[in-house]
Enzyme design. Structure first.
Site, PDB file in Angstrom:
ATOM      1  N   ASP A  29       0.804  -1.089   0.014  1.00  0.00           N
ATOM      2  CA  ASP A  29       0.082   0.076   0.126  1.00  0.00           C
ATOM      3  C   ASP A  29       0.821   1.197  -0.308  1.00  0.00           C
ATOM      4  O   ASP A  29       1.804   1.359   0.764  1.00  0.00           O
ATOM      5  CB  ASP A  29      -0.936  -0.239   1.263  1.00  0.00           C
ATOM      6  CG  ASP A  29      -1.924   1.061   1.130  1.00  0.00           C
ATOM      7  OD1 ASP A  29      -3.181   0.587   0.853  1.00  0.00           O
ATOM      8  OD2 ASP A  29      -1.720   1.872   1.021  1.00  0.00           O
ATOM      9  N   ASN A  85     -12.899  -3.150   2.280  1.00  0.00           N
ATOM     10  CA  ASN A  85     -13.864  -2.045   2.499  1.00  0.00           C
ATOM     11  C   ASN A  85     -14.842  -2.096   1.348  1.00  0.00           C
ATOM     12  O   ASN A  85     -14.502  -2.165   0.364  1.00  0.00           O
ATOM     13  CB  ASN A  85     -13.138  -0.772   2.527  1.00  0.00           C
ATOM     14  CG  ASN A  85     -12.379  -0.814   3.912  1.00  0.00           C
ATOM     15  OD1 ASN A  85     -12.701  -0.656   4.975  1.00  0.00           O
ATOM     16  ND2 ASN A  85     -11.081   0.116   3.531  1.00  0.00           N
ATOM     17  N   GLN A  92     -14.341   2.704   1.227  1.00  0.00           N
ATOM     18  CA  GLN A  92     -13.633   2.210  -0.171  1.00  0.00           C
ATOM     19  C   GLN A  92     -13.393   3.458  -0.861  1.00  0.00           C
ATOM     20  O   GLN A  92     -14.367   4.192  -1.142  1.00  0.00           O
ATOM     21  CB  GLN A  92     -14.622   1.235  -0.837  1.00  0.00           C
ATOM     22  CG  GLN A  92     -13.875   0.695  -1.913  1.00  0.00           C
ATOM     23  CD  GLN A  92     -14.678  -0.513  -2.591  1.00  0.00           C
ATOM     24  OE1 GLN A  92     -15.766  -0.658  -2.372  1.00  0.00           O
ATOM     25  NE2 GLN A  92     -14.033  -1.041  -3.781  1.00  0.00           N
ATOM     26  N   VAL A  94     -11.044   2.921  -3.789  1.00  0.00           N
ATOM     27  CA  VAL A  94     -10.530   2.416  -5.043  1.00  0.00           C
ATOM     28  C   VAL A  94     -11.660   1.274  -5.496  1.00  0.00           C
ATOM     29  O   VAL A  94     -11.615   0.478  -4.738  1.00  0.00           O
ATOM     30  CB  VAL A  94      -9.022   1.933  -5.125  1.00  0.00           C
ATOM     31  CG1 VAL A  94      -8.904   1.529  -6.504  1.00  0.00           C
ATOM     32  CG2 VAL A  94      -8.198   2.908  -4.654  1.00  0.00           C
ATOM     33  N   HIS A  98     -10.316  -5.345  -3.786  1.00  0.00           N
ATOM     34  CA  HIS A  98      -8.851  -5.525  -2.783  1.00  0.00           C
ATOM     35  C   HIS A  98      -9.256  -6.014  -1.624  1.00  0.00           C
ATOM     36  O   HIS A  98      -9.891  -5.424  -0.810  1.00  0.00           O
ATOM     37  CB  HIS A  98      -8.003  -4.483  -3.319  1.00  0.00           C
ATOM     38  CG  HIS A  98      -8.472  -3.008  -2.721  1.00  0.00           C
ATOM     39  ND1 HIS A  98      -9.240  -2.236  -3.374  1.00  0.00           N
ATOM     40  CD2 HIS A  98      -8.272  -2.539  -1.682  1.00  0.00           C
ATOM     41  CE1 HIS A  98      -9.799  -1.319  -2.851  1.00  0.00           C
ATOM     42  NE2 HIS A  98      -9.119  -1.315  -1.468  1.00  0.00           N
ATOM     43  N   HIS A 100      -6.919  -5.740   2.276  1.00  0.00           N
ATOM     44  CA  HIS A 100      -5.798  -5.341   2.803  1.00  0.00           C
ATOM     45  C   HIS A 100      -5.415  -6.326   3.960  1.00  0.00           C
ATOM     46  O   HIS A 100      -6.083  -6.944   4.518  1.00  0.00           O
ATOM     47  CB  HIS A 100      -6.344  -4.124   3.741  1.00  0.00           C
ATOM     48  CG  HIS A 100      -6.733  -2.947   2.937  1.00  0.00           C
ATOM     49  ND1 HIS A 100      -6.233  -1.661   2.934  1.00  0.00           N
ATOM     50  CD2 HIS A 100      -8.042  -2.531   2.290  1.00  0.00           C
ATOM     51  CE1 HIS A 100      -6.889  -0.842   2.116  1.00  0.00           C
ATOM     52  NE2 HIS A 100      -8.003  -1.485   1.712  1.00  0.00           N
TER      53      HIS A 100
HETATM   54  P1  5GP Z   1      -9.717   1.443   0.089  1.00  0.00           P
HETATM   55  O1  5GP Z   1     -10.397   2.559   0.901  1.00  0.00           O
HETATM   56  O2  5GP Z   1     -10.531   1.609  -1.460  1.00  0.00           O
HETATM   57  O3  5GP Z   1     -10.185  -0.019   0.695  1.00  0.00           O
HETATM   58  O4  5GP Z   1      -8.216   1.165  -0.146  1.00  0.00           O
HETATM   59  C1  5GP Z   1      -7.618   1.762  -1.108  1.00  0.00           C
HETATM   60  C2  5GP Z   1      -6.149   1.814  -0.684  1.00  0.00           C
HETATM   61  O5  5GP Z   1      -5.175   2.040  -1.943  1.00  0.00           O
HETATM   62  C3  5GP Z   1      -5.569   2.792   0.392  1.00  0.00           C
HETATM   63  O6  5GP Z   1      -5.095   2.152   1.520  1.00  0.00           O
HETATM   64  C4  5GP Z   1      -4.641   3.448  -0.654  1.00  0.00           C
HETATM   65  O7  5GP Z   1      -3.470   3.859   0.331  1.00  0.00           O
HETATM   66  C5  5GP Z   1      -4.045   2.678  -1.266  1.00  0.00           C
HETATM   67  N1  5GP Z   1      -3.691   3.307  -2.809  1.00  0.00           N
HETATM   68  C6  5GP Z   1      -4.331   4.324  -3.586  1.00  0.00           C
HETATM   69  N2  5GP Z   1      -3.713   4.557  -4.459  1.00  0.00           N
HETATM   70  C7  5GP Z   1      -2.465   3.686  -4.740  1.00  0.00           C
HETATM   71  C8  5GP Z   1      -1.544   3.655  -5.530  1.00  0.00           C
HETATM   72  O8  5GP Z   1      -1.472   4.314  -6.701  1.00  0.00           O
HETATM   73  N3  5GP Z   1      -0.616   2.630  -5.264  1.00  0.00           N
HETATM   74  C9  5GP Z   1      -0.700   1.698  -4.058  1.00  0.00           C
HETATM   75  N4  5GP Z   1       0.273   1.040  -4.073  1.00  0.00           N
HETATM   76  N5  5GP Z   1      -1.776   1.961  -3.226  1.00  0.00           N
HETATM   77  C10 5GP Z   1      -2.661   2.866  -3.463  1.00  0.00           C
END
Ligand code: 5GP
Length: 111
Positions: A29, A85, A92, A94, A98, A100
């Site tokens: 991350d 998420n 969420q 993205v 996915h 974590h």
């Molecule tokens: P979500 O909130 O959608 O469950 O988590 C998205 C995660 O993606 C976050 O923890 C954020 O830090 C991570 N993230 C967002 N953009 C990027 C990226 O460009 N590269 C990587 N490796 N992680 C990302």
């Protein structure tokens, strides 16, 4: 519209890969919340967990197996959190499914 993770999977954006096969990618991350913070995702696009159909559940099983493997590899098998998420109200950001994998420190109790 293509997500940032789809671009990473396609190799159009860089990432720190920790696991890859034909179906699954795991990356570090970019904003880790703990010493170990890995994102494990299917290469196939699903916006979130809720939209995974029954016929694709073997892919989820494989992701969970990869999580076990990575937990061993990163030496956090004795304590980690594995979560997704699901949806805007869960935070969420993205919309490419996915999971974590978080560990490497004492995590605050939830629930
Ligand atoms: P979500 O909130 O959608 O469950 O988590 C998205 C995660 O993606 C976050 O923890 C954020 O830090 C991570 N993230 C967002 N953009 C990027 C990226 O460009 N590269 C990587 N490796 N992680 C990302």
């Amino acid at each position: 519209m293509s997500t940032i993770f789809a671009k990473i999977i396609e190799g159009k954006l860089p990432s720190q890969k920790v696991f890859e096969n034909e179906r699954i990618l795991a990356i570090k991350d970019i904003h880790p919340v703990a010493p170990i913070h890995i994102l494990i995702m299917p290469k196939k696009e699903f916006p979130d967990f809720q939209s995974v159909p029954a016929e694709d559940m073997p892919l989820i099983t494989e992701i969970l197996q990869v999580a076990q493997q990575l937990a061993e590899e990163f030496d956090i098998a004795d304590g980690y959190r594995l979560l997704t998420n699901n949806g805007y109200n869960a935070g969420q950001m993205v919309f490419h499914l996915h999971f974590h994998l978080i560990g490497g420190r004492r995590l605050a109790h939830i629930g």
